[in-house]
Design a protein around this motif. Structure first.
Motif, short mmCIF file in Angstrom:
data_model
loop_
_atom_site.label_atom_id
_atom_site.label_comp_id
_atom_site.label_asym_id
_atom_site.label_seq_id
_atom_site.Cartn_x
_atom_site.Cartn_y
_atom_site.Cartn_z
N MET A 169 0.99 -1.26 -0.06
CA MET A 169 0.03 0.17 -0.25
C MET A 169 0.95 1.20 0.07
O MET A 169 1.49 1.75 1.03
N GLY A 170 1.02 1.84 -0.94
CA GLY A 170 1.68 2.99 -1.24
C GLY A 170 1.24 4.03 -0.05
O GLY A 170 2.31 4.87 0.48
N ILE A 171 -0.06 4.24 0.00
CA ILE A 171 -0.44 5.18 0.99
C ILE A 171 0.11 5.03 2.51
O ILE A 171 0.05 6.06 3.21
N LEU A 172 0.52 3.93 2.60
CA LEU A 172 0.89 3.82 4.11
C LEU A 172 2.36 3.60 4.05
O LEU A 172 3.22 3.47 5.29
N ALA B 141 -8.17 0.18 3.61
CA ALA B 141 -7.02 0.97 3.14
C ALA B 141 -6.71 1.02 1.80
O ALA B 141 -6.23 1.90 1.25
N HIS B 142 -6.96 -0.06 1.06
CA HIS B 142 -6.99 -0.31 -0.21
C HIS B 142 -7.91 0.84 -0.96
O HIS B 142 -7.71 1.57 -1.88
N LEU B 144 -8.99 3.64 0.06
CA LEU B 144 -8.65 4.79 0.41
C LEU B 144 -7.28 5.12 -0.55
O LEU B 144 -6.97 6.26 -0.83
N ASN B 145 -6.39 4.06 -0.41
CA ASN B 145 -5.33 4.09 -1.46
C ASN B 145 -5.67 4.66 -2.81
O ASN B 145 -4.93 5.49 -3.29
N ALA B 148 -6.88 8.26 -3.28
CA ALA B 148 -5.67 9.31 -2.94
C ALA B 148 -5.04 9.05 -4.48
O ALA B 148 -4.67 10.18 -5.10
N ARG B 152 -4.25 12.12 -7.14
CA ARG B 152 -3.03 12.36 -7.54
C ARG B 152 -3.02 12.43 -8.90
O ARG B 152 -2.17 13.24 -9.65
#
Lengths: 174, 174
Positions: A169-172, B141-142, B144-145, B148, B152
């Motif tokens: 997960m890039g976001i983490l 989380a995926h 939300l990733n 984002a 971007r």
């Protein structure tokens, strides 16, 4: 992409609905937790959007469009939301942002900006000369920047919970 | 935050509306441009969400909950959307995602998962052992990733247009 006023408004007019659909009715944990230290929560970010509507984008456009000899932007207060949001619910803030944004887009459209005006410039206190089209492009990119930030702050709350998936997960891993 | 099933569903059930409010009705430029090379456009990302609904989260939950001796996840195809989305409009994809997500949340809730089950594990082909609560946290989380990421990719289209403001925008300097 080159700057395009209509395509910019497409994004600007959607942002209040985007952050409402992300945040409205969520548990307090998602709304009020941040990434540690002085970092911002989703609640703080909504307050920051509001302060931008009041003091940044449109007031700076008006400075560029003014007949003043010396066109200089006022510095923007990146921390105003911490006092301004006090005592307000998230729902208050989302409504305030939606109303301000709607009003600002109506005002922007009423200007019927010409290509020439879009190239007019003013002085940014830190960045130097900047044109109206750059200001309006930045309004769009700034909206998207903070949608991404809200997502990142929320994902951060599950950084430990995802276990081995953190690696994917890039976001983490910012 | 510890994993919490209800708080996870809060995010999962909002995601289709979030990406619809971001993308529905936007100009093609915003939808189909990417960050260069093999990177993904917002359109590609919606297809990726769909493939996850069909082959990742719920099928993997079912593997963990199964009575099988050897619980091993199927590898996930990160490129399936490039063939599966062919010929479909963005509106088709958004509708498909919304329906699949709704069905999957209904199914997830119908399981009435116990604390014990949330700790059951299976083997991820690359990451090793992973528990059901880690899988479900990663689903959140995926989501939300990729919200984002959509932000971007869209902001990237204005990277040149913002001029000097690029310095202030984290999203343009990743």
């Amino acid at each position: 992409m080159q700057f395009d006023l209509n395509k910019s408004v497409e994004v600007l007019e959607r942002t209040p609905a985007v952050i409402e659909s992300m945040l409205s009715g969520l548990s307090e944990d998602w709304i009020h937790q941040n990434e540690g230290g002085d970092s911002w929560s989703p609640y703080d970010i909504v307050g920051h959007y509001i302060h931008g509507e009041k003091t940044d984008w449109i007031p700076r456009m008006d400075i560029i469009l003014s007949g003043d000899d010396k066109k200089v932007f006022e510095p923007f207060d990146r921390f105003a939301q911490f006092s301004n949001s006090k005592g307000k619910s998230l729902s208050d803030l989302l409504g305030e942002f939606r109303n301000l944004r709607q009003k600002n887009i109506t005002y922007l459209r009423s200007k019927n900006l010409t290509e020439e005006q879009l190239n007019w410039k003013a002085l940014h206190p830190e960045l130097g000369e900047a044109s109206l089209s750059q200001l309006l492009s930045s309004w769009v990119a700034h909206d998207l920047n903070h949608i991404a930030q809200i997502s990142r702050v929320m994902a951060f709350q599950y950084k430990a919970a995802v276990g081995p998936w953190q690696a994917f997960m890039g976001i983490l891993n910012n």
